[in-house]
Enzyme design. Structure first.
Site, mmCIF file in Angstrom:
data_model
loop_
_atom_site.group_PDB
_atom_site.id
_atom_site.type_symbol
_atom_site.label_atom_id
_atom_site.label_comp_id
_atom_site.label_asym_id
_atom_site.label_seq_id
_atom_site.Cartn_x
_atom_site.Cartn_y
_atom_site.Cartn_z
ATOM 1 N N LYS A 196 0.817 -1.222 0.000
ATOM 2 C CA LYS A 196 0.000 0.000 0.000
ATOM 3 C C LYS A 196 0.857 1.280 0.000
ATOM 4 O O LYS A 196 0.440 2.305 -0.517
ATOM 5 C CB LYS A 196 -0.950 0.008 1.195
ATOM 6 N N ASP B 252 -10.061 2.480 2.200
ATOM 7 C CA ASP B 252 -10.196 2.011 3.587
ATOM 8 C C ASP B 252 -10.763 3.147 4.453
ATOM 9 O O ASP B 252 -11.580 2.925 5.336
ATOM 10 C CB ASP B 252 -8.838 1.595 4.170
#
Ligand code: NAP
Length: 286
Positions: free
Chosen positions: A70, A106
């Site tokens: 990420k 997220d």
């Protein structure tokens, strides 16, 4: 049906074999009538640049990035959404007009799970347990919602100060679990540690009775098991509880929205829940 016009999307991470994203997104393509296919590729971080180059050559639509990539994907992107930049983590990439654009869904998923329950965030005092990627996403999401304060709990003051410095907000405070502050004043307590999931199923990061008050919300980002010890203790005190399932579901729906246009009611939380149940990601009773 895969044919000569089928577009490619994928998940890049390591490991990826356990991921529910292929099942979820392929089911969405089917329901929405999109001619695309979503695959999961287990690649080391050294291969991110070369993999993106190949994906561009085959004119892919987009990708998800999961642990441990990420952060590592960021140098290879042309543009990053400010929210993702603030966290320093990208989990969704869109390939449009020759450019790679990074987002973090997220954050959106974390906040949406609170919003669908009509939980007020403005002026609330928040405790976040943990300093990893999930804690970062939760903090950025909550700061966007004008909360009064966020206390970041860590086993090490150095780590909670690290996250505080990254967030650059006067409303964020770094604390340890040994601090002597009034833990009962927190309105929302977020477990962003792995304590409660395998191999820590029989543990809780805090003793719930020492944190929060009668109307506090206890939000565990873990979804498997659906009810951790942290949530069980909160339920025994008749407190509001949320597990990580909706965060998981909504991060996927928001990723899909970056890739394709569709109406809210065409691919919903319930549609994703049905796929997760069919794939054994969540139990039938939920
Ligand atoms: P992570 O980086 O591995 O860990 C998060 C933090 O937990 C660490 O920074 C650490 O903070 C603390 N921690 C780790 N081991 C601990 C221990 N033995 N005792 C107490 N604290 C400990 O994980 P993450 O990626 O941020 O994810 C955290 C949790 O959120 C996981 O359970 C993950 O499954 C869940 N999650 C859910 C979703 C969803 O969609 N629902 C999405 C992402 C993550 P300190 O060292 O500072 O104490």
């Amino acid at each position: 049906m895969i044919n000569g016009k089928t577009k490619l999307l994928c998940l890049l991470g390591s490991p990826v074999a356990h991921s529910f994203s292929p099942a979820m997104h392929n089911a969405a393509f089917k329901k929405l009538g999109i001619n695309a296919s979503y695959m999961a590729f287990d690649i080391p971080s050294e291969s991110i640049e070369a993999t993106l180059k190949t994906l561009k050559e085959v004119n892919f639509v987009g990708a998800n990035f999961t642990s441990p990539h990420k952060n590592a994907v960021i140098p290879f992107l042309d543009k990053i959404d400010p929210l993702a930049l603030k966290i320093g983590a990208v989990n969704t990439v869109n390939y449009i007009e020759g450019k790679l654009i990074g987002y973090n869904t997220d954050v959106l998923g974390f906040v949406e799970a609170l919003k669908i329950r009509d939980i007020q965030l403005e002026k609330k005092k928040i405790a976040i347990l943990g300093t990893g990627g999930a804690a970062q996403a939760a903090s950025v999401g909550l700061l966007n919602e004008q909360v009064e304060s966020i206390h970041i709990f860590s086993r090490s003051l150095e780590k909670s100060r690290g996250l505080l410095n990254q967030l650059e907000s006067p409303n964020v405070f770094a604390v340890t679990y040994d601090d002597t502050m009034d833990f009962k004043s927190f309105d929302i307590i977020v477990n962003a540690t792995p304590i409660g999931m395998h191999p820590y199923e029989d543990k809780t990061p805090i003793s719930v009775k020492d944190f929060g008050h009668e109307s506090s919300v206890y939000y565990d980002l873990i979804y498997n098991p659906p009810e951790t010890i942290f949530l069980q203790e909160a339920k025994e005190l008749n407190r509001v509880t949320i597990n990580g399932l909706d965060m998981l579901i909504f991060q996927g729906i928001y990723a899909l929205r970056y890739w394709y246009d569709f109406d809210d009611n065409q691919w919903t939380r319930d549609d994703v829940l049905a796929i997760l149940k069919a794939n054994g990601v969540v139990s039938e009773e939920i």
